[in-house]
Design a protein around this motif. Structure first.
Motif, PDB file in Angstrom:
ATOM      1  N   UNK A  71      -5.759   2.536   4.020  1.00  0.00           N
ATOM      2  CA  UNK A  71      -6.655   1.820   3.264  1.00  0.00           C
ATOM      3  C   UNK A  71      -6.347  -0.144   2.955  1.00  0.00           C
ATOM      4  N   UNK A  72      -4.844  -0.202   2.741  1.00  0.00           N
ATOM      5  CA  UNK A  72      -4.627  -1.434   2.674  1.00  0.00           C
ATOM      6  C   UNK A  72      -4.842  -2.137   3.639  1.00  0.00           C
ATOM      7  N   UNK A 105       7.602  -5.501  -1.514  1.00  0.00           N
ATOM      8  CA  UNK A 105       7.076  -6.464  -1.279  1.00  0.00           C
ATOM      9  C   UNK A 105       7.765  -7.588  -0.925  1.00  0.00           C
ATOM     10  N   UNK A 122      -4.692  -9.206  -0.502  1.00  0.00           N
ATOM     11  CA  UNK A 122      -3.439  -9.591  -0.084  1.00  0.00           C
ATOM     12  C   UNK A 122      -4.167 -10.779   1.389  1.00  0.00           C
ATOM     13  N   UNK A 123      -5.034 -10.942   1.157  1.00  0.00           N
ATOM     14  CA  UNK A 123      -5.909 -12.204   2.057  1.00  0.00           C
ATOM     15  C   UNK A 123      -6.338 -13.164   1.535  1.00  0.00           C
ATOM     16  N   UNK A 160      -7.561   0.920  -2.692  1.00  0.00           N
ATOM     17  CA  UNK A 160      -6.228   0.612  -1.231  1.00  0.00           C
ATOM     18  C   UNK A 160      -6.859  -0.734  -0.565  1.00  0.00           C
ATOM     19  N   UNK A 161      -8.608  -0.593  -0.552  1.00  0.00           N
ATOM     20  CA  UNK A 161      -9.196  -1.074   0.309  1.00  0.00           C
ATOM     21  C   UNK A 161      -9.195  -2.928  -0.380  1.00  0.00           C
ATOM     22  N   UNK A 213     -11.287  -9.037   5.140  1.00  0.00           N
ATOM     23  CA  UNK A 213     -10.443 -10.272   4.655  1.00  0.00           C
ATOM     24  C   UNK A 213     -10.484 -10.941   5.757  1.00  0.00           C
ATOM     25  N   UNK A 236       3.695  -2.736  -0.109  1.00  0.00           N
ATOM     26  CA  UNK A 236       4.926  -1.596  -0.686  1.00  0.00           C
ATOM     27  C   UNK A 236       4.661  -0.107   0.075  1.00  0.00           C
ATOM     28  N   UNK A 282      -1.092  -9.393  10.903  1.00  0.00           N
ATOM     29  CA  UNK A 282      -0.205  -7.877   9.847  1.00  0.00           C
ATOM     30  C   UNK A 282       0.220  -7.098  10.356  1.00  0.00           C
ATOM     31  N   UNK A 296       0.436   1.110  -7.438  1.00  0.00           N
ATOM     32  CA  UNK A 296       1.114   1.231  -6.206  1.00  0.00           C
ATOM     33  C   UNK A 296       0.724   0.000  -5.372  1.00  0.00           C
ATOM     34  N   UNK A 297      -0.509   0.063  -5.095  1.00  0.00           N
ATOM     35  CA  UNK A 297      -1.222  -0.831  -4.394  1.00  0.00           C
ATOM     36  C   UNK A 297      -1.518  -2.364  -4.596  1.00  0.00           C
ATOM     37  N   UNK A 334      -7.576  -3.397  -2.402  1.00  0.00           N
ATOM     38  CA  UNK A 334      -5.090  -4.018  -2.491  1.00  0.00           C
ATOM     39  C   UNK A 334      -5.508  -4.972  -1.329  1.00  0.00           C
ATOM     40  N   UNK A 335      -5.998  -4.214  -0.134  1.00  0.00           N
ATOM     41  CA  UNK A 335      -5.936  -5.453   1.239  1.00  0.00           C
ATOM     42  C   UNK A 335      -6.661  -6.398   1.257  1.00  0.00           C
ATOM     43  N   UNK A 336      -7.220  -6.621   0.716  1.00  0.00           N
ATOM     44  CA  UNK A 336      -8.685  -8.123   0.834  1.00  0.00           C
ATOM     45  C   UNK A 336      -8.114  -8.127  -0.779  1.00  0.00           C
ATOM     46  N   UNK A 341       2.068  -2.802  -9.266  1.00  0.00           N
ATOM     47  CA  UNK A 341       2.921  -3.564  -8.262  1.00  0.00           C
ATOM     48  C   UNK A 341       3.104  -4.390  -7.232  1.00  0.00           C
ATOM     49  N   UNK A 342       1.646  -4.252  -7.002  1.00  0.00           N
ATOM     50  CA  UNK A 342       2.201  -5.376  -5.688  1.00  0.00           C
ATOM     51  C   UNK A 342       1.136  -6.689  -6.237  1.00  0.00           C
ATOM     52  N   UNK A 368      -1.191   5.007   1.559  1.00  0.00           N
ATOM     53  CA  UNK A 368      -1.537   3.698   0.922  1.00  0.00           C
ATOM     54  C   UNK A 368      -1.925   2.989   2.258  1.00  0.00           C
ATOM     55  N   UNK A 402      -7.386  -1.287   6.528  1.00  0.00           N
ATOM     56  CA  UNK A 402      -8.735  -1.594   6.165  1.00  0.00           C
ATOM     57  C   UNK A 402      -8.866  -3.089   5.376  1.00  0.00           C
ATOM     58  N   UNK A 403      -8.551  -2.852   4.731  1.00  0.00           N
ATOM     59  CA  UNK A 403      -8.761  -3.893   3.389  1.00  0.00           C
ATOM     60  C   UNK A 403      -8.383  -5.696   3.863  1.00  0.00           C
ATOM     61  N   UNK A 404      -7.083  -5.528   4.451  1.00  0.00           N
ATOM     62  CA  UNK A 404      -6.703  -6.601   5.329  1.00  0.00           C
ATOM     63  C   UNK A 404      -7.510  -7.715   6.322  1.00  0.00           C
ATOM     64  N   UNK A 412      -8.707 -12.774  -1.978  1.00  0.00           N
ATOM     65  CA  UNK A 412      -9.359 -12.585  -2.545  1.00  0.00           C
ATOM     66  C   UNK A 412      -9.379 -12.164  -3.343  1.00  0.00           C
ATOM     67  N   UNK A 455      -2.788   4.439  -6.460  1.00  0.00           N
ATOM     68  CA  UNK A 455      -3.072   3.354  -6.058  1.00  0.00           C
ATOM     69  C   UNK A 455      -3.293   2.111  -6.558  1.00  0.00           C
TER      70      UNK A 455
END
Lengths: 282, 332
Positions: free
Chosen positions: A130-131, A113, B87-88, B80-81, A138, A121, A70, B111-112, B83-85, B115-116, A127, A133-135, B90, B108
């Motif tokens: 942090x996103x 997106x 996206x994979x 934010x985390x 995951x 986005x 990613x 938007x994260x 939202x990232x998770x 909106x996402x 932003x 880190x989440x990805x 979860x 967050x």
């Protein structure tokens, strides 16, 4: 052009050619609108060429492939650079580039997106990490070998959420996460308004494996990306010193390189200058 | 006031805030329901920001430690985390207090998450006036804030029964959700066969003199007030509206048509939340009429014991009975 892993050796000449093409695409887009965050995009062209044509595990024909690496563009206003990379990689048709920023175009001036290949986005700064880190968490939960690359900028380091994310990435030992910090020295109100130095020292202190390079030196970019493949239990930060407007003399020297605007018609002159600068010296 | 007269006690973190009746109590209904749902759904991941012990997510953490992450005191990063998770692939349940989820992490959540259009369920403790810790901890305007975010579902459950049902429902729902959390020992008010559906109001009691439209824990008080007032000859109906967004305007308009007086009851400021939504729904339907709004005033609320503060600001059971009783004159 599906790539399952980065090749052992890089063709630096080919990557430079790709970076030139990215700059060409960006100038085409800027001509359409007469304005844009072209300075930042031109500065990032080398890094994006190295990512999309060397480092990323990526399939332009299948941008939602589960095993893809990613790339998160946290500074959404650099979208011009992302569209250039997508067009050059074949995710988007090159013919669509002149629609950049126009009503109803998919090529927004700040990333949404809804465009194929976009992973977040951008636009609201602070932003991306942090996103990322989440990805990265995951993907690790899934046992995936895919990695997460997050672009962010020196100005964006002023957003506190960046440091919340940096702390958590170190805490979780996310060695599948790479932050590419574009240090171009400019932000909205001019030269970086808060002194961010030492940039590299901050990332190291937060538990990251840190490198600092000239982000417009293709060889250095490729070497740094390779070093960031190390699985040492630490996230990787690559501090890239870039020149806003890199490759286009008139933008490099502009005091307004944060948001560059010229009169309609003048872009042709800029593009001609750029193409001329590429010619070998007589 | 002399020390001898001071009876109320400020609740410490982790104590129960929703117990004020003689009903059966359920311990940590959210966390238990989440652990149950997660058994069959390996995509569920739990997150918290240094409030795992105080947001009832511990049953999930204990059952699935490898799917649980604590990001520390960092609510922007929490969302934010999450939202990232998401996206994979979860389904992420992220817990903190309502004040932090709404005021601090608002950008967050907007938007994260919304909106996402990702599967992040923000589960928010200390809703409204359920803690004595003052304005820093009382999420008295969170419903108004969160309902303004496009594409975000907003839920204010009544009791343990509804928390469990809503947890299952939001896990199955595709998209981002903000849900208020009653934690610790939570009363069971609604019948065991109660059906929760996102976006649907529930007509719990018939009545003709007064109709109370309520949400969250105020529905328990609405039912209790209706029972007391009924003995005095005042017929009180109750419409429970657990979903603030999407809002069941049709049910509200139909309910309002059958009563003489309409009252709203919410554990939230009276502007921007349930009362505002009811007024909008009635006006849109051409039914503009007087509305008695029970809820918190437009001010930061001080520290103190919860019963004292709830009585002072008119959302206690006794205060509701008095206010509603004054609306109707019945023959002695």
């Amino acid at each position: 052009m599906l790539r399952n892993s980065p090749p052992e050796s890089a063709d630096i000449g080919e990557l430079k050619r790709r970076a030139t093409n990215l700059r060409r695409h960006m100038l085409t887009m800027a001509r359409g609108q007469g304005q844009g965050y072209i300075g930042q995009g031109l500065g990032m062209a080398d890094a994006l060429a190295a990512l999309y044509f060397h480092e990323l595990r990526y399939d332009p024909a299948n941008v939602t492939w589960r095993e893809r690496d990613r790339f998160l563009l946290s500074t959404g206003h650099y979208s011009i650079a992302l569209w250039a990379a997508f067009a050059e990689a074949g995710v988007l048709p090159v013919e669509e580039l002149p629609t950049y920023g126009a009503d109803d175009s998919r090529l927004e001036m700040s990333t949404l997106d809804t465009t194929p290949g976009v992973e977040m986005i951008g636009g609201s700064l602070g932003h991306g990490l942090g996103q990322g880190v989440g990805q990265a968490l995951g993907l690790r939960l899934d046992g995936s070998g895919a990695r997460v690359f997050v672009e962010l900028s020196d100005g964006e380091m002023q957003e506190g959420s960046t440091w919340e994310a940096a702390m958590s990435a170190g805490h979780f030992g996310l060695d599948n996460l790479v932050a590419l910090i574009d240090c171009n020295g400019i932000q909205a109100d001019g030269p970086v308004v808060l002194d961010m130095e030492p940039v590299a020292g901050k990332w190291t202190a937060f538990g990251w494996s840190t490198q600092e390079i000239d982000g417009n030196d293709m060889e250095a970019v490729v070497v740094a990306l390779k070093a960031a493949r190390t699985k040492g239990g630490k996230p990787h930060a690559i501090v890239m010193r870039t020149l806003p407007g890199k490759g286009v003399r008139r933008i490099e020297t502009s005091e307004k390189s944060h948001f560059f605007r010229v009169d309609v018609g003048q872009w042709d002159g800029i593009i001609a200058e750029f193409e001329k600068s590429l010619e070998p010296a007589a | 006031m002399s020390a001898a007269n001071m009876t109320g006690r400020t609740l410490a973190m982790g104590e129960d805030e929703a117990s004020d009746g003689a009903r059966a109590m359920v311990d940590a209904p959210f966390g238990k329901a989440l652990a149950r749902v997660a058994k069959d759904d390996p995509s569920i991941v739990g997150l918290t920001a240094d409030l795992g012990k105080y947001t009832d997510i511990h049953p999930f953490r204990d059952a699935f430690p490898d799917r649980f992450f604590n990001v520390g005191m960092a609510e922007q990063n929490l969302i934010a985390v999450a939202a990232g998770l998401a996206r994979t692939g979860k389904t992420v349940f992220a817990t903190t207090y309502g004040v932090f989820a709404s005021r601090r992490a608002y950008d967050f959540a907007a938007i994260a998450c919304a909106h996402s259009d990702v599967d992040v369920k923000i589960v928010a403790g200390l809703p409204g006036l359920t803690t004595g810790y003052g304005g820093t901890h009382q999420a008295i305007e969170d419903l108004a804030l969160m309902r303004m975010i496009p594409n975000l579902v907003v839920i204010d459950p009544c009791d343990a029964v509804e928390i469990e049902a809503a947890t299952e429902a939001i896990a199955a729902h595709k998209g981002s959700v903000y849900m208020r959390l009653l934690r610790g020992q939570v009363p069971a008010v609604l019948p065991a066969d109660y059906k929760f559906e996102i976006g649907r109001a529930r007509h719990l009691r018939d009545g003709t003199h007064v109709g109370i439209v309520s949400t969250g824990l105020m529905t328990e008080r609405a039912l209790d007030a209706a029972a007391v007032l009924g003995k005095r000859g005042i017929s009180v109906g109750v419409l429970h509206v657990p979903t603030i967004k999407p809002f069941d305007a049709e049910a509200v308009v139909n309910f309002a048509a059958g009563v003489d007086h309409l009252v709203t009851a919410e554990n939230h400021v009276v502007s921007g939340g349930l009362a505002t939504l009811v007024a909008e729904a009635l006006f849109d339907a051409g039914q503009a009429r007087p509305l008695t709004r029970i809820g918190l005033p437009d001010r930061f609320i001080e520290c103190g014991s919860v019963p004292t503060l709830q009585a002072r600001y008119g959302i206690s059971l006794d205060a509701m009975i008095e206010r509603i009783g004054s609306l109707v004159k019945v023959a002695a």
